[in-house]
Scaffold this motif. Structure first.
Motif, PDB file in Angstrom:
ATOM      1  N   ALA A 285       0.823  -1.217   0.000  1.00 55.42           N
ATOM      2  CA  ALA A 285       0.000   0.000   0.000  1.00 55.42           C
ATOM      3  C   ALA A 285       0.853   1.262   0.000  1.00 55.42           C
ATOM      4  N   GLY A 286       2.175   1.088   0.155  1.00 53.45           N
ATOM      5  CA  GLY A 286       3.067   2.253   0.169  1.00 53.45           C
ATOM      6  C   GLY A 286       3.069   2.990   1.500  1.00 53.45           C
ATOM      7  N   VAL A 287       2.683   2.304   2.586  1.00 53.82           N
ATOM      8  CA  VAL A 287       2.650   2.990   3.888  1.00 53.82           C
ATOM      9  C   VAL A 287       3.802   2.553   4.815  1.00 53.82           C
ATOM     10  N   ALA A 288       4.630   1.586   4.363  1.00 46.74           N
ATOM     11  CA  ALA A 288       5.782   1.166   5.174  1.00 46.74           C
ATOM     12  C   ALA A 288       7.021   1.935   4.705  1.00 46.74           C
ATOM     13  N   ASP A 289       7.862   2.352   5.662  1.00 46.37           N
ATOM     14  CA  ASP A 289       9.093   3.029   5.256  1.00 46.37           C
ATOM     15  C   ASP A 289      10.236   2.019   5.160  1.00 46.37           C
ATOM     16  N   ARG A 290      11.468   2.500   5.075  1.00 46.85           N
ATOM     17  CA  ARG A 290      12.580   1.568   4.846  1.00 46.85           C
ATOM     18  C   ARG A 290      12.825   0.627   6.026  1.00 46.85           C
ATOM     19  N   SER A 291      12.306   1.012   7.202  1.00 48.63           N
ATOM     20  CA  SER A 291      12.438   0.131   8.370  1.00 48.63           C
ATOM     21  C   SER A 291      11.529  -1.093   8.249  1.00 48.63           C
ATOM     22  N   GLY A 292      10.546  -1.023   7.339  1.00 46.39           N
ATOM     23  CA  GLY A 292       9.567  -2.111   7.225  1.00 46.39           C
ATOM     24  C   GLY A 292       8.311  -1.850   8.042  1.00 46.39           C
ATOM     25  N   TRP A 293       8.336  -0.800   8.880  1.00 46.73           N
ATOM     26  CA  TRP A 293       7.180  -0.448   9.708  1.00 46.73           C
ATOM     27  C   TRP A 293       6.541   0.836   9.165  1.00 46.73           C
ATOM     28  N   CYS A 294       5.402   1.250   9.740  1.00 41.79           N
ATOM     29  CA  CYS A 294       4.592   2.311   9.126  1.00 41.79           C
ATOM     30  C   CYS A 294       4.548   3.585   9.982  1.00 41.79           C
ATOM     31  N   PRO A 295       5.138   4.671   9.472  1.00 40.13           N
ATOM     32  CA  PRO A 295       5.064   5.935  10.221  1.00 40.13           C
ATOM     33  C   PRO A 295       3.649   6.506  10.169  1.00 40.13           C
ATOM     34  N   ILE A 296       3.164   6.967  11.321  1.00 38.17           N
ATOM     35  CA  ILE A 296       1.782   7.471  11.394  1.00 38.17           C
ATOM     36  C   ILE A 296       1.750   8.794  12.171  1.00 38.17           C
ATOM     37  N   ASP A 297       0.648   9.502  12.010  1.00 43.29           N
ATOM     38  CA  ASP A 297       0.366  10.663  12.851  1.00 43.29           C
ATOM     39  C   ASP A 297      -0.214  10.111  14.160  1.00 43.29           C
ATOM     40  N   PRO A 298       0.402  10.392  15.317  1.00 42.73           N
ATOM     41  CA  PRO A 298      -0.060   9.735  16.550  1.00 42.73           C
ATOM     42  C   PRO A 298      -1.421  10.231  17.049  1.00 42.73           C
ATOM     43  N   VAL A 299      -1.972  11.286  16.449  1.00 40.39           N
ATOM     44  CA  VAL A 299      -3.308  11.739  16.854  1.00 40.39           C
ATOM     45  C   VAL A 299      -4.386  10.999  16.062  1.00 40.39           C
ATOM     46  N   THR A 300      -4.156  10.809  14.761  1.00 39.36           N
ATOM     47  CA  THR A 300      -5.202  10.200  13.916  1.00 39.36           C
ATOM     48  C   THR A 300      -4.843   8.788  13.450  1.00 39.36           C
ATOM     49  N   PHE A 301      -3.599   8.380  13.627  1.00 42.89           N
ATOM     50  CA  PHE A 301      -3.073   7.112  13.102  1.00 42.89           C
ATOM     51  C   PHE A 301      -3.101   7.079  11.568  1.00 42.89           C
ATOM     52  N   GLU A 302      -3.255   8.254  10.956  1.00 37.76           N
ATOM     53  CA  GLU A 302      -3.183   8.309   9.493  1.00 37.76           C
ATOM     54  C   GLU A 302      -1.722   8.174   9.059  1.00 37.76           C
ATOM     55  N   SER A 303      -1.523   7.424   7.984  1.00 45.27           N
ATOM     56  CA  SER A 303      -0.172   7.224   7.465  1.00 45.27           C
ATOM     57  C   SER A 303       0.472   8.565   7.143  1.00 45.27           C
ATOM     58  N   ARG A 304       1.789   8.659   7.402  1.00 43.25           N
ATOM     59  CA  ARG A 304       2.493   9.867   6.987  1.00 43.25           C
ATOM     60  C   ARG A 304       2.979   9.730   5.544  1.00 43.25           C
ATOM     61  N   LEU A 305       2.715   8.591   4.918  1.00 39.94           N
ATOM     62  CA  LEU A 305       3.163   8.377   3.535  1.00 39.94           C
ATOM     63  C   LEU A 305       2.013   8.380   2.526  1.00 39.94           C
ATOM     64  N   GLN A 306       0.800   8.038   2.967  1.00 35.64           N
ATOM     65  CA  GLN A 306      -0.352   7.987   2.043  1.00 35.64           C
ATOM     66  C   GLN A 306      -1.584   8.564   2.740  1.00 35.64           C
TER      67      GLN A 306
END
Ligand SMILES: Cc1cc2nc3c(=O)[nH]c(=O)nc-3n(C[C@H](O)[C@H](O)[C@H](O)COP(=O)(O)OP(=O)(O)OC[C@H]3O[C@@H](n4cnc5c(N)ncnc54)[C@H](O)[C@@H]3O)c2cc1C
Length: 419
Positions: A285-306
């Motif tokens: 889905a393009g929401v994982a970064d190079r670490s393999g995990w998914c960066p999110i906004d901690p207030v909404t849990f919306e992806s920071r990538l999509q």
């Protein structure tokens, strides 16, 4: 576009009770992928937050196998049927269940591709796929090797395989657990597992031993575990940290050998808890970064990538908040409120999330760690003084009470999410 595309929305709608569908021609559609602690909880919470939202849960398995308490299954203290949960209660809340795997996501078209070749549209998507093993991270360790050296880090057949291997092992055998560097699912899990395997060996195969080969020098609830091991299992568990050559750099499944920089350890039973990443749909889905995990906004849990895609549970990068079932449930409830607010044009509230992790060192000896977390910049930070381990530094709970709390905590959590 092929004609079969988007038929699935109709299929999902067909699964909804009629009263939910009435007057919903333009109702918001939220699709949740993954029906574990995070996804099942979020789907139900969305329906409660706003019954007008059409919620579809995409889950590849018809039965969910819970990891918490699965170490007790491995040690023969508990049967697997107590770890199994269905989606009947989730569906009774008006969630449409699609029993398929999500194979791809098109964020621009806002659609999810499913394993039957159809697609499902969404206004907002919640991804809760848990973890996958990083099969490329440890030379020699692939899906075939996991049949010889189980990880047992996704509950089900792997859990039972490790249990059978322990039962078949001769007295005097060496059990080796390979623990990964962080981040990984359930930070205290490998040490709970070492404890309960030691309990099994002490009771049934007293000439045997457990070695934990660790890719780190510190671990969750470390001092409390080490003190309990000295008291309950003297000489039975050996912990080899990174700085003493504990990191496993390769495995040889044919001989159940674990290779470190300094040694080769041949095990009778080898439990390889391999490095992990977010469930593979996250990368698709393009929401994982190079670490393999998914960066999110901690207030909404919306992806920071999509945009319009939220990520919760183990797959998300949540800072100080550990990857746990209790944490996943807390994130899910808050994410549901945030998604409902965003769909209604309201500003989501900032969350305060609680987590409690119980571990069994023996059937009647439990320890726990708790914490409260709030957004701080791009991550969740622990509220100072909000938690810590017990019972060693806490007069509130005895080990026996903590063991009972582990059982009741699991019952309460699974009832809220699945029953
Ligand atoms: C041995 C062990 C002990 C543990 N003990 C505890 C404990 O005592 N307390 C605690 O709080 N936590 C514990 N945990 C951690 C806990 O199990 C996880 O943190 C929790 O399961 C995370 O929830 P999740 O919803 O993110 O992932 P999961 O619960 O793994 O759910 C993910 C779901 O997504 C589905 N899925 C994945 N990809 C797709 C796809 N493409 N399409 C459709 N469906 C998909 C999977 O089938 C699965 O049902 C333990 C873990 C282990 C391994």
């Amino acid at each position: 576009m092929k004609r079969r595309g988007f038929l699935t929305n109709a299929a999902a709608a067909a699964l909804l009770p009629a009263q939910i569908l009435r007057g919903q021609a333009s109702a918001a559609r939220v699709t949740v992928v993954g029906g574990g602690f995070a996804g099942a909880s979020c789907a139900r919470s969305l329906r409660r937050a706003d019954p007008r939202i059409v919620v579809t849960l995409v889950e590849q398995s018809t039965v969910f196998h819970a990891c918490p308490m699965s170490n007790a299954v491995i040690a023969g203290l508990r049967e697997m049927d107590r770890q199994r949960f269905t989606y009947k209660a989730v569906q009774a809340d008006g969630v449409a269940l699609v029993p398929l795997a999500a194979t791809a996501v098109d964020p621009r078209a806002r659609s999810v591709a499913l394993s039957d070749g159809t697609r499902l549209g969404y206004d907002r998507l919640v991804l809760a796929p848990g973890i996958d093993m990083r099969w490329d991270a440890l030379p020699g360790y692939d899906e075939a090797a996991a049949e010889q050296m189980p990880h047992a880090w996704q509950a089900g057949e792997q859990t039972l395989l490790l249990r059978r291997q322990l039962q078949a092992m001769d007295d005097g055998g060496l059990v080796v657990i390979s623990a990964p560097a962080g981040p990984y699912r359930c930070p205290p899990g490998p040490y709970e597992r070492a404890s309960l395997i030691a309990w099994y060996l002490k009771a049934h195969k007293p000439r045997s031993k457990v070695i934990v080969l660790d890719a780190k020098d510190k671990f969750s609830k470390q001092q409390v575990f080490l003190d309990a091991w000295s008291a309950l299992y003297p000489g039975l568990i050996e912990w080899v940290p990174l700085s003493r050559g504990g990191q496993v750099v390769a495995v040889e499944p044919a001989t159940r050998t674990l290779v470190t920089d300094f040694d080769r350890v041949r095990a009778a039973v080898a439990n390889v808890i391999a490095p992990q990443k977010a469930g593979r749909i996250a990368a698709a889905a393009g929401v994982a970064d190079r670490s393999g995990w998914c960066p999110i906004d901690p207030v909404t849990f919306e992806s920071r990538l999509q945009p319009n895609i939220h990520v919760i549970g183990d797959a998300a990068i949540t800072g100080a908040m550990p990857k746990s079932a209790f944490g996943a449930h807390a994130e899910a409830k808050h994410c549901a409120l945030a998604v409902a607010a965003l769909l209604a044009g309201r500003e989501p509230a900032s969350p305060t999330l609680s987590n409690a992790c119980f571990s069994l060192v023996a059937p009647d000896y439990g320890i726990s760690v708790a914490g409260t977390y709030r957004p701080d910049g791009q991550e969740l930070a622990e509220v100072p003084g909000s938690g810590g381990p017990g019972p060693a530094d806490s007069p509130r709970a005895s080990p026996a009470l903590e063991a009972r709390n582990a059982e009741t905590g699991f019952g309460t959590l699974t009832a809220e999410v699945f029953e």
